[in-house]
Design an enzyme around this catalytic site. Structure first.
Site, PDB file in Angstrom:
ATOM      1  N   ASP A 197     -96.565 -68.486 -62.408  1.00 36.77           N
ATOM      2  CA  ASP A 197     -97.948 -68.727 -62.501  1.00 36.77           C
ATOM      3  C   ASP A 197     -98.389 -67.288 -62.435  1.00 36.77           C
ATOM      4  O   ASP A 197     -98.683 -66.685 -61.364  1.00 36.77           O
ATOM      5  CB  ASP A 197     -98.836 -69.512 -61.762  1.00 36.77           C
ATOM      6  CG  ASP A 197    -100.039 -69.799 -61.930  1.00 36.77           C
ATOM      7  OD1 ASP A 197    -100.736 -69.033 -62.837  1.00 36.77           O
ATOM      8  OD2 ASP A 197    -100.698 -70.537 -61.572  1.00 36.77           O
ATOM      9  N   TYR A 206    -103.407 -82.950 -59.559  1.00 40.88           N
ATOM     10  CA  TYR A 206    -103.216 -81.660 -59.512  1.00 40.88           C
ATOM     11  C   TYR A 206    -104.396 -81.067 -59.749  1.00 40.88           C
ATOM     12  O   TYR A 206    -104.831 -80.178 -58.959  1.00 40.88           O
ATOM     13  CB  TYR A 206    -102.012 -81.240 -60.614  1.00 40.88           C
ATOM     14  CG  TYR A 206    -101.897 -79.876 -60.373  1.00 40.88           C
ATOM     15  CD1 TYR A 206    -101.117 -79.273 -59.578  1.00 40.88           C
ATOM     16  CD2 TYR A 206    -102.415 -79.064 -61.393  1.00 40.88           C
ATOM     17  CE1 TYR A 206    -101.053 -77.864 -59.436  1.00 40.88           C
ATOM     18  CE2 TYR A 206    -102.076 -77.698 -61.424  1.00 40.88           C
ATOM     19  CZ  TYR A 206    -101.519 -77.005 -60.306  1.00 40.88           C
ATOM     20  OH  TYR A 206    -101.239 -75.614 -60.430  1.00 40.88           O
ATOM     21  N   ASP A 249    -101.208 -75.217 -68.638  1.00 37.64           N
ATOM     22  CA  ASP A 249     -99.989 -75.460 -67.946  1.00 37.64           C
ATOM     23  C   ASP A 249     -98.938 -76.338 -68.726  1.00 37.64           C
ATOM     24  O   ASP A 249     -99.569 -77.433 -69.139  1.00 37.64           O
ATOM     25  CB  ASP A 249    -100.391 -75.982 -66.708  1.00 37.64           C
ATOM     26  CG  ASP A 249    -101.075 -74.827 -65.747  1.00 37.64           C
ATOM     27  OD1 ASP A 249    -101.229 -74.009 -66.126  1.00 37.64           O
ATOM     28  OD2 ASP A 249    -101.174 -75.176 -64.541  1.00 37.64           O
TER      29      ASP A 249
END
Lengths: 123, 123
Positions: free
Chosen positions: B38, B14, B98
């Protein structure tokens, strides 16, 4: 919603209390009905009584903490920090990433700690 | 449940794809019905079409990424990384944290990115 500065202040107090405070010092930062999932994937501790019991496990240990970085987004924060626990000559170092949500007074409403046994460094 | 190693591999892919891949490269790591929030606190993008649109915003930009640390817990991971975007002489550096959940094939089921404009360093 609490300000980013107030949320950061609670995070700092939390990491300090985990490093050198009593269980009561830590729990005072949580709202009465808060939840603690530590590590993520385990059964959450719900409410002050259960959360106090959880932090009493670390109370007798010789420990220190260091806050690395805090990222605030809305009423939430994610932060990385280090906990070093010392038993005699041995040290156990863990760098979790915690995620918290906060109420309007920047009290912790939920905490989720991301780490696993693999992340523990024994020295 | 995906293994911790498989989850870490998806996280690495990712961060690499965000640094130098196409939107399609990034989206291929998500399950079809995945959600992307996000930053945290904004309306989530739901499903491949919406998620593709979101990552197409960064596709034309000159960017690089670096993964700092990954913490896996159960079917979830939290990780800190850096994204540097360059416009001519100016660089924009952001270090988000994240949080992702994964399905049994280590595809991303949900992503939540913790950061705010205050964290952006312009150099």
């Amino acid at each position: 919603m609490a300000s980013a500065d107030d949320i950061r202040a609670t995070v700092r107090k939390y990491v300090e209390a985990v490093g050198s405070g009593t269980a009561a010092d830590v729990v005072a930062l949580y709202r009465e009905d808060a939840t603690v999932e530590d590590p993520v994937g385990t059964e959450p501790h719900v409410g002050h009584a259960a959360i106090t019991k959880f932090y009493e496990n670390i109370e007798p240990l010789q420990r220190s903490t260091e806050l690395f970085s805090v990222r605030v987004a809305g009423d939430s924060a994610a932060f990385s920090f280090r906990v070093v626990t010392t038993f005699g000559e041995q040290t156990f170092t863990l760098d979790p990433i915690d995620v918290m949500t906060f109420d309007e007074d920047a009290r912790i409403v939920s905490m989720r700690a991301f780490w696993s046994q693999d992340d523990m460094v024994v020295g």
